[in-house]
Design an enzyme around this catalytic site. Structure first.
Site, PDB file in Angstrom:
ATOM      1  CE  LYS A  80      -9.723  -6.132   2.543  1.00  0.00           C
ATOM      2  NZ  LYS A  80      -8.700  -7.135   2.914  1.00  0.00           N
ATOM      3  CB  SER A 155      -6.099  -6.963   0.002  1.00  0.00           C
ATOM      4  OG  SER A 155      -6.653  -7.614   1.111  1.00  0.00           O
ATOM      5  CB  SER A 179      -4.864  -8.354   3.655  1.00  0.00           C
ATOM      6  OG  SER A 179      -4.481  -8.679   2.357  1.00  0.00           O
TER       7      SER A 179
HETATM    8  N1  GLN Z   1      -1.070 -10.362  -0.388  1.00  0.00           N
HETATM    9  C1  GLN Z   1      -1.574 -11.670  -0.131  1.00  0.00           C
HETATM   10  C2  GLN Z   1      -2.336 -12.148  -1.333  1.00  0.00           C
HETATM   11  O1  GLN Z   1      -2.272 -11.518  -2.316  1.00  0.00           O
HETATM   12  C3  GLN Z   1      -2.448 -11.644   1.094  1.00  0.00           C
HETATM   13  C4  GLN Z   1      -3.737 -11.001   0.842  1.00  0.00           C
HETATM   14  C5  GLN Z   1      -4.629 -11.018   2.061  1.00  0.00           C
HETATM   15  O2  GLN Z   1      -4.175 -11.175   3.191  1.00  0.00           O
HETATM   16  N2  GLN Z   1      -5.913 -10.890   1.823  1.00  0.00           N
HETATM   17  O3  GLN Z   1      -2.975 -13.152  -1.324  1.00  0.00           O
END
Ligand code: GLN
Length: 487
Positions: A80, A155, A179
């Site tokens: 990532k 994400s 994410s």
């Molecule tokens: N979707 C959540 C956010 O927008 C979690 C994102 C994540 O785990 N990095 O913050």
């Protein structure tokens, strides 16, 4: 042998050890696969064939001379793009960092390199890991290999889509509120968020430091244990890592669930959950019973409903502090067309960050500002403790909890991007786990309307073994994880 890119880590490692396959062959197969399908999926931000092939050659040398028998040696991985890789661009899918080449490796990368992993490149993500669909990437959205009109989740959508599409043998993601697990669920792959403090965050570009963890995204549960073995453990460079020894997680892979007590908290079957997703989960839970688990479906975690509100105070607050460093002075994008320092800083942030990142910074600075701190941030921290205590209490009765990973199947691109609240709801089932610092895994448990459904298994702190055992037993008894999208 064709379609080498479809192999799992454990399958490929066996072939490498038998010398019926070389790392260079395997690496080339993945690179070709990437070239073939990337125009459709867009899972990668950077691909580095030269570095990968160099590493593959070295791995082959060590494997052939018998100097290594490590199961990760010579196996291609995608990372990532918020995990620092020395000499390879690390952009966080943001204009702010689009030319950043880190001078050092994150600890997880050092650990993978010590085992002679082969790094193929970096995967797309929501900018600075803020989002649930990978549509917040400054470069391009990633598409779900199961339906190119749908999102892969986020994400870590690039990592999950890449593994579902066999662009690499495994990937790393990061998980602040879901994410890793939510995109894993959306793409029919396995994703694990470790206990807070299990894996070093050194070199992970910070989003919300009290919630972030790096974890594996893999094709099956066995592979998940192999990666977790490699990346876990105390790190002097991250004082929040726990000094506990790292067990051999492969020992948790026993195919029965005798005497295991599993709770199914009813609050996770939220209003608005798709009926087909619910039905798929119910079938999966019955399977766990057949495998010998004692399943209690009448469990309640009454504070669950507050997790979303807590998260969207705590995470943006920490983000607003963490992202203050992008001022155009030290590194990253820098607005140059002025002699005025304040204007330069303002324009740097204005041009460098996307809309969602700006929204989070504003939410966070507001929640932390004098006069509002007590009402928002402090209150959220108190509720966070209540949520944590509630989990501690329930884990006296149950060895693990079972929930949906997401209340819906992958949604269409564009469907939620203009409605932040709808987007934030994608993570209702995963957020509480980060708030309490617990480990959780998402595994494939079937399809609803032809789209993947994930099941989340939540464990006690530092008890990754139990959730891996549940996941493995289920996986052995089913073959959902073997289904592949037609691209
Ligand atoms: N979707 C959540 C956010 O927008 C979690 C994102 C994540 O785990 N990095 O913050």
């Amino acid at each position: 042998m064709d379609e080498l890119y479809k192999l799992t880590i454990h399958q490929a490692a066996q072939l490498l050890r038998q010398r019926s396959l070389s790392s260079v062959e395997l690496t080339k197969a993945c690179l070709q696969r990437i070239e073939q399908i990337e125009s459709k999926i867009r899972a990668c931000v950077t691909v580095c064939p030269d570095i990968a092939l160099e590493q593959a050659k070295e791995a082959d040398r060590l494997l052939q001379s018998g100097e290594t028998i490590d199961p990760l040696a010579g196996i291609p991985v995608l990372i990532k793009d918020n995990i620092c890789t020395k000499g390879i661009k690390t952009t966080c899918s943001s204009k702010m960092l689009q030319n950043l080449i880190p001078p050092y490796d994150a600890t997880v990368i050092k650990r993978l390199k010590a085992r002679n992993a082969v790094i193929l490149g970096k995967t797309n993500m929501d900018e600075f890991a803020m989002g649930s669909s990978t549509e917040n990437s400054a470069f391009s959205p990633t598409r779900n290999p199961w339906d190119l009109d749908r999102v892969p989740g986020g994400s870590s959508g690039g990592s999950a889509a890449a593994i579902a599409a066999d662009e690499a043998i495994y990937a790393l993601g990061s998980d602040t509120g879901g994410s890793i697990r939510q995109p894993a669920g959306f793409c029919n792959v396995v994703g694990l968020k470790p206990t807070y403090g299990r894996v070093s965050r050194f070199g992970l570009v910070a989003f919300a430091s009290s919630l972030d963890q790096i974890g594996p995204i893999t094709k099956d549960v066995t592979d998940c244990t192999l990666v977790l073995n490699a990346i876990s453990g105390h790190d002097p460079m991250d004082s929040t890592t726990a000094p506990y020894p790292v067990p051999d997680y492969t020992k948790a892979l026993v195919p029965d669930l005798k005497d295991l007590r599993l709770g199914v908290p009813r609050e996770y079957f939220v209003e608005g959950m798709q009926p087909e997703v619910r039905a798929t989960l119910e079938t999966a839970i019955r399977k766990l019973e057949e495998l010998g688990a004692k399943v209690d479906t009448d469990v309640s975690l009454p504070h669950t409903g507050y997790a979303l509100a807590v998260y969207y105070i705590v995470a943006p607050s920490e983000a607003s502090a963490n992202l203050a460093r992008y001022d155009g002075v030290k590194y990253g994008y820098s607005y140059q067309e002025t002699d005025n320092m304040w204007e330069a800083m303002e324009k740097t942030k204005q041009n460098g960050f996307g809309a969602e990142v700006k929204r989070r910074i504003m939410l966070g600075t507001y929640a932390l500002s004098a006069g509002y701190y007590d009402a928002y941030y402090l209150k959220a921290q108190k509720v966070r403790t209540l949520i944590k205590n509630e989990f501690d209490e329930i884990f006296r009765t149950y060895d693990a909890l079972v929930t949906p990973t997401s209340p819906t199947v992958p949604f269409k691109l564009g469907e939620r991007i203009d409605d932040p609240l709808q987007m934030y709801l994608s993570d209702v089932c995963t957020l509480p786990v980060n708030i309490a610092g617990l480990p959780a895994i998402s595994i494939p448990v079937g399809f609803a309307n032809g789209l993947p459904v994930g099941m989340q298994i939540i464990g006690k702190p530092f008890d990754e073994e139990t959730i891996l055992r549940v996941a493995f037993a289920y996986e052995q008894a089913t073959d959902w994880h073997k289904r592949k999208p037609k691209i």
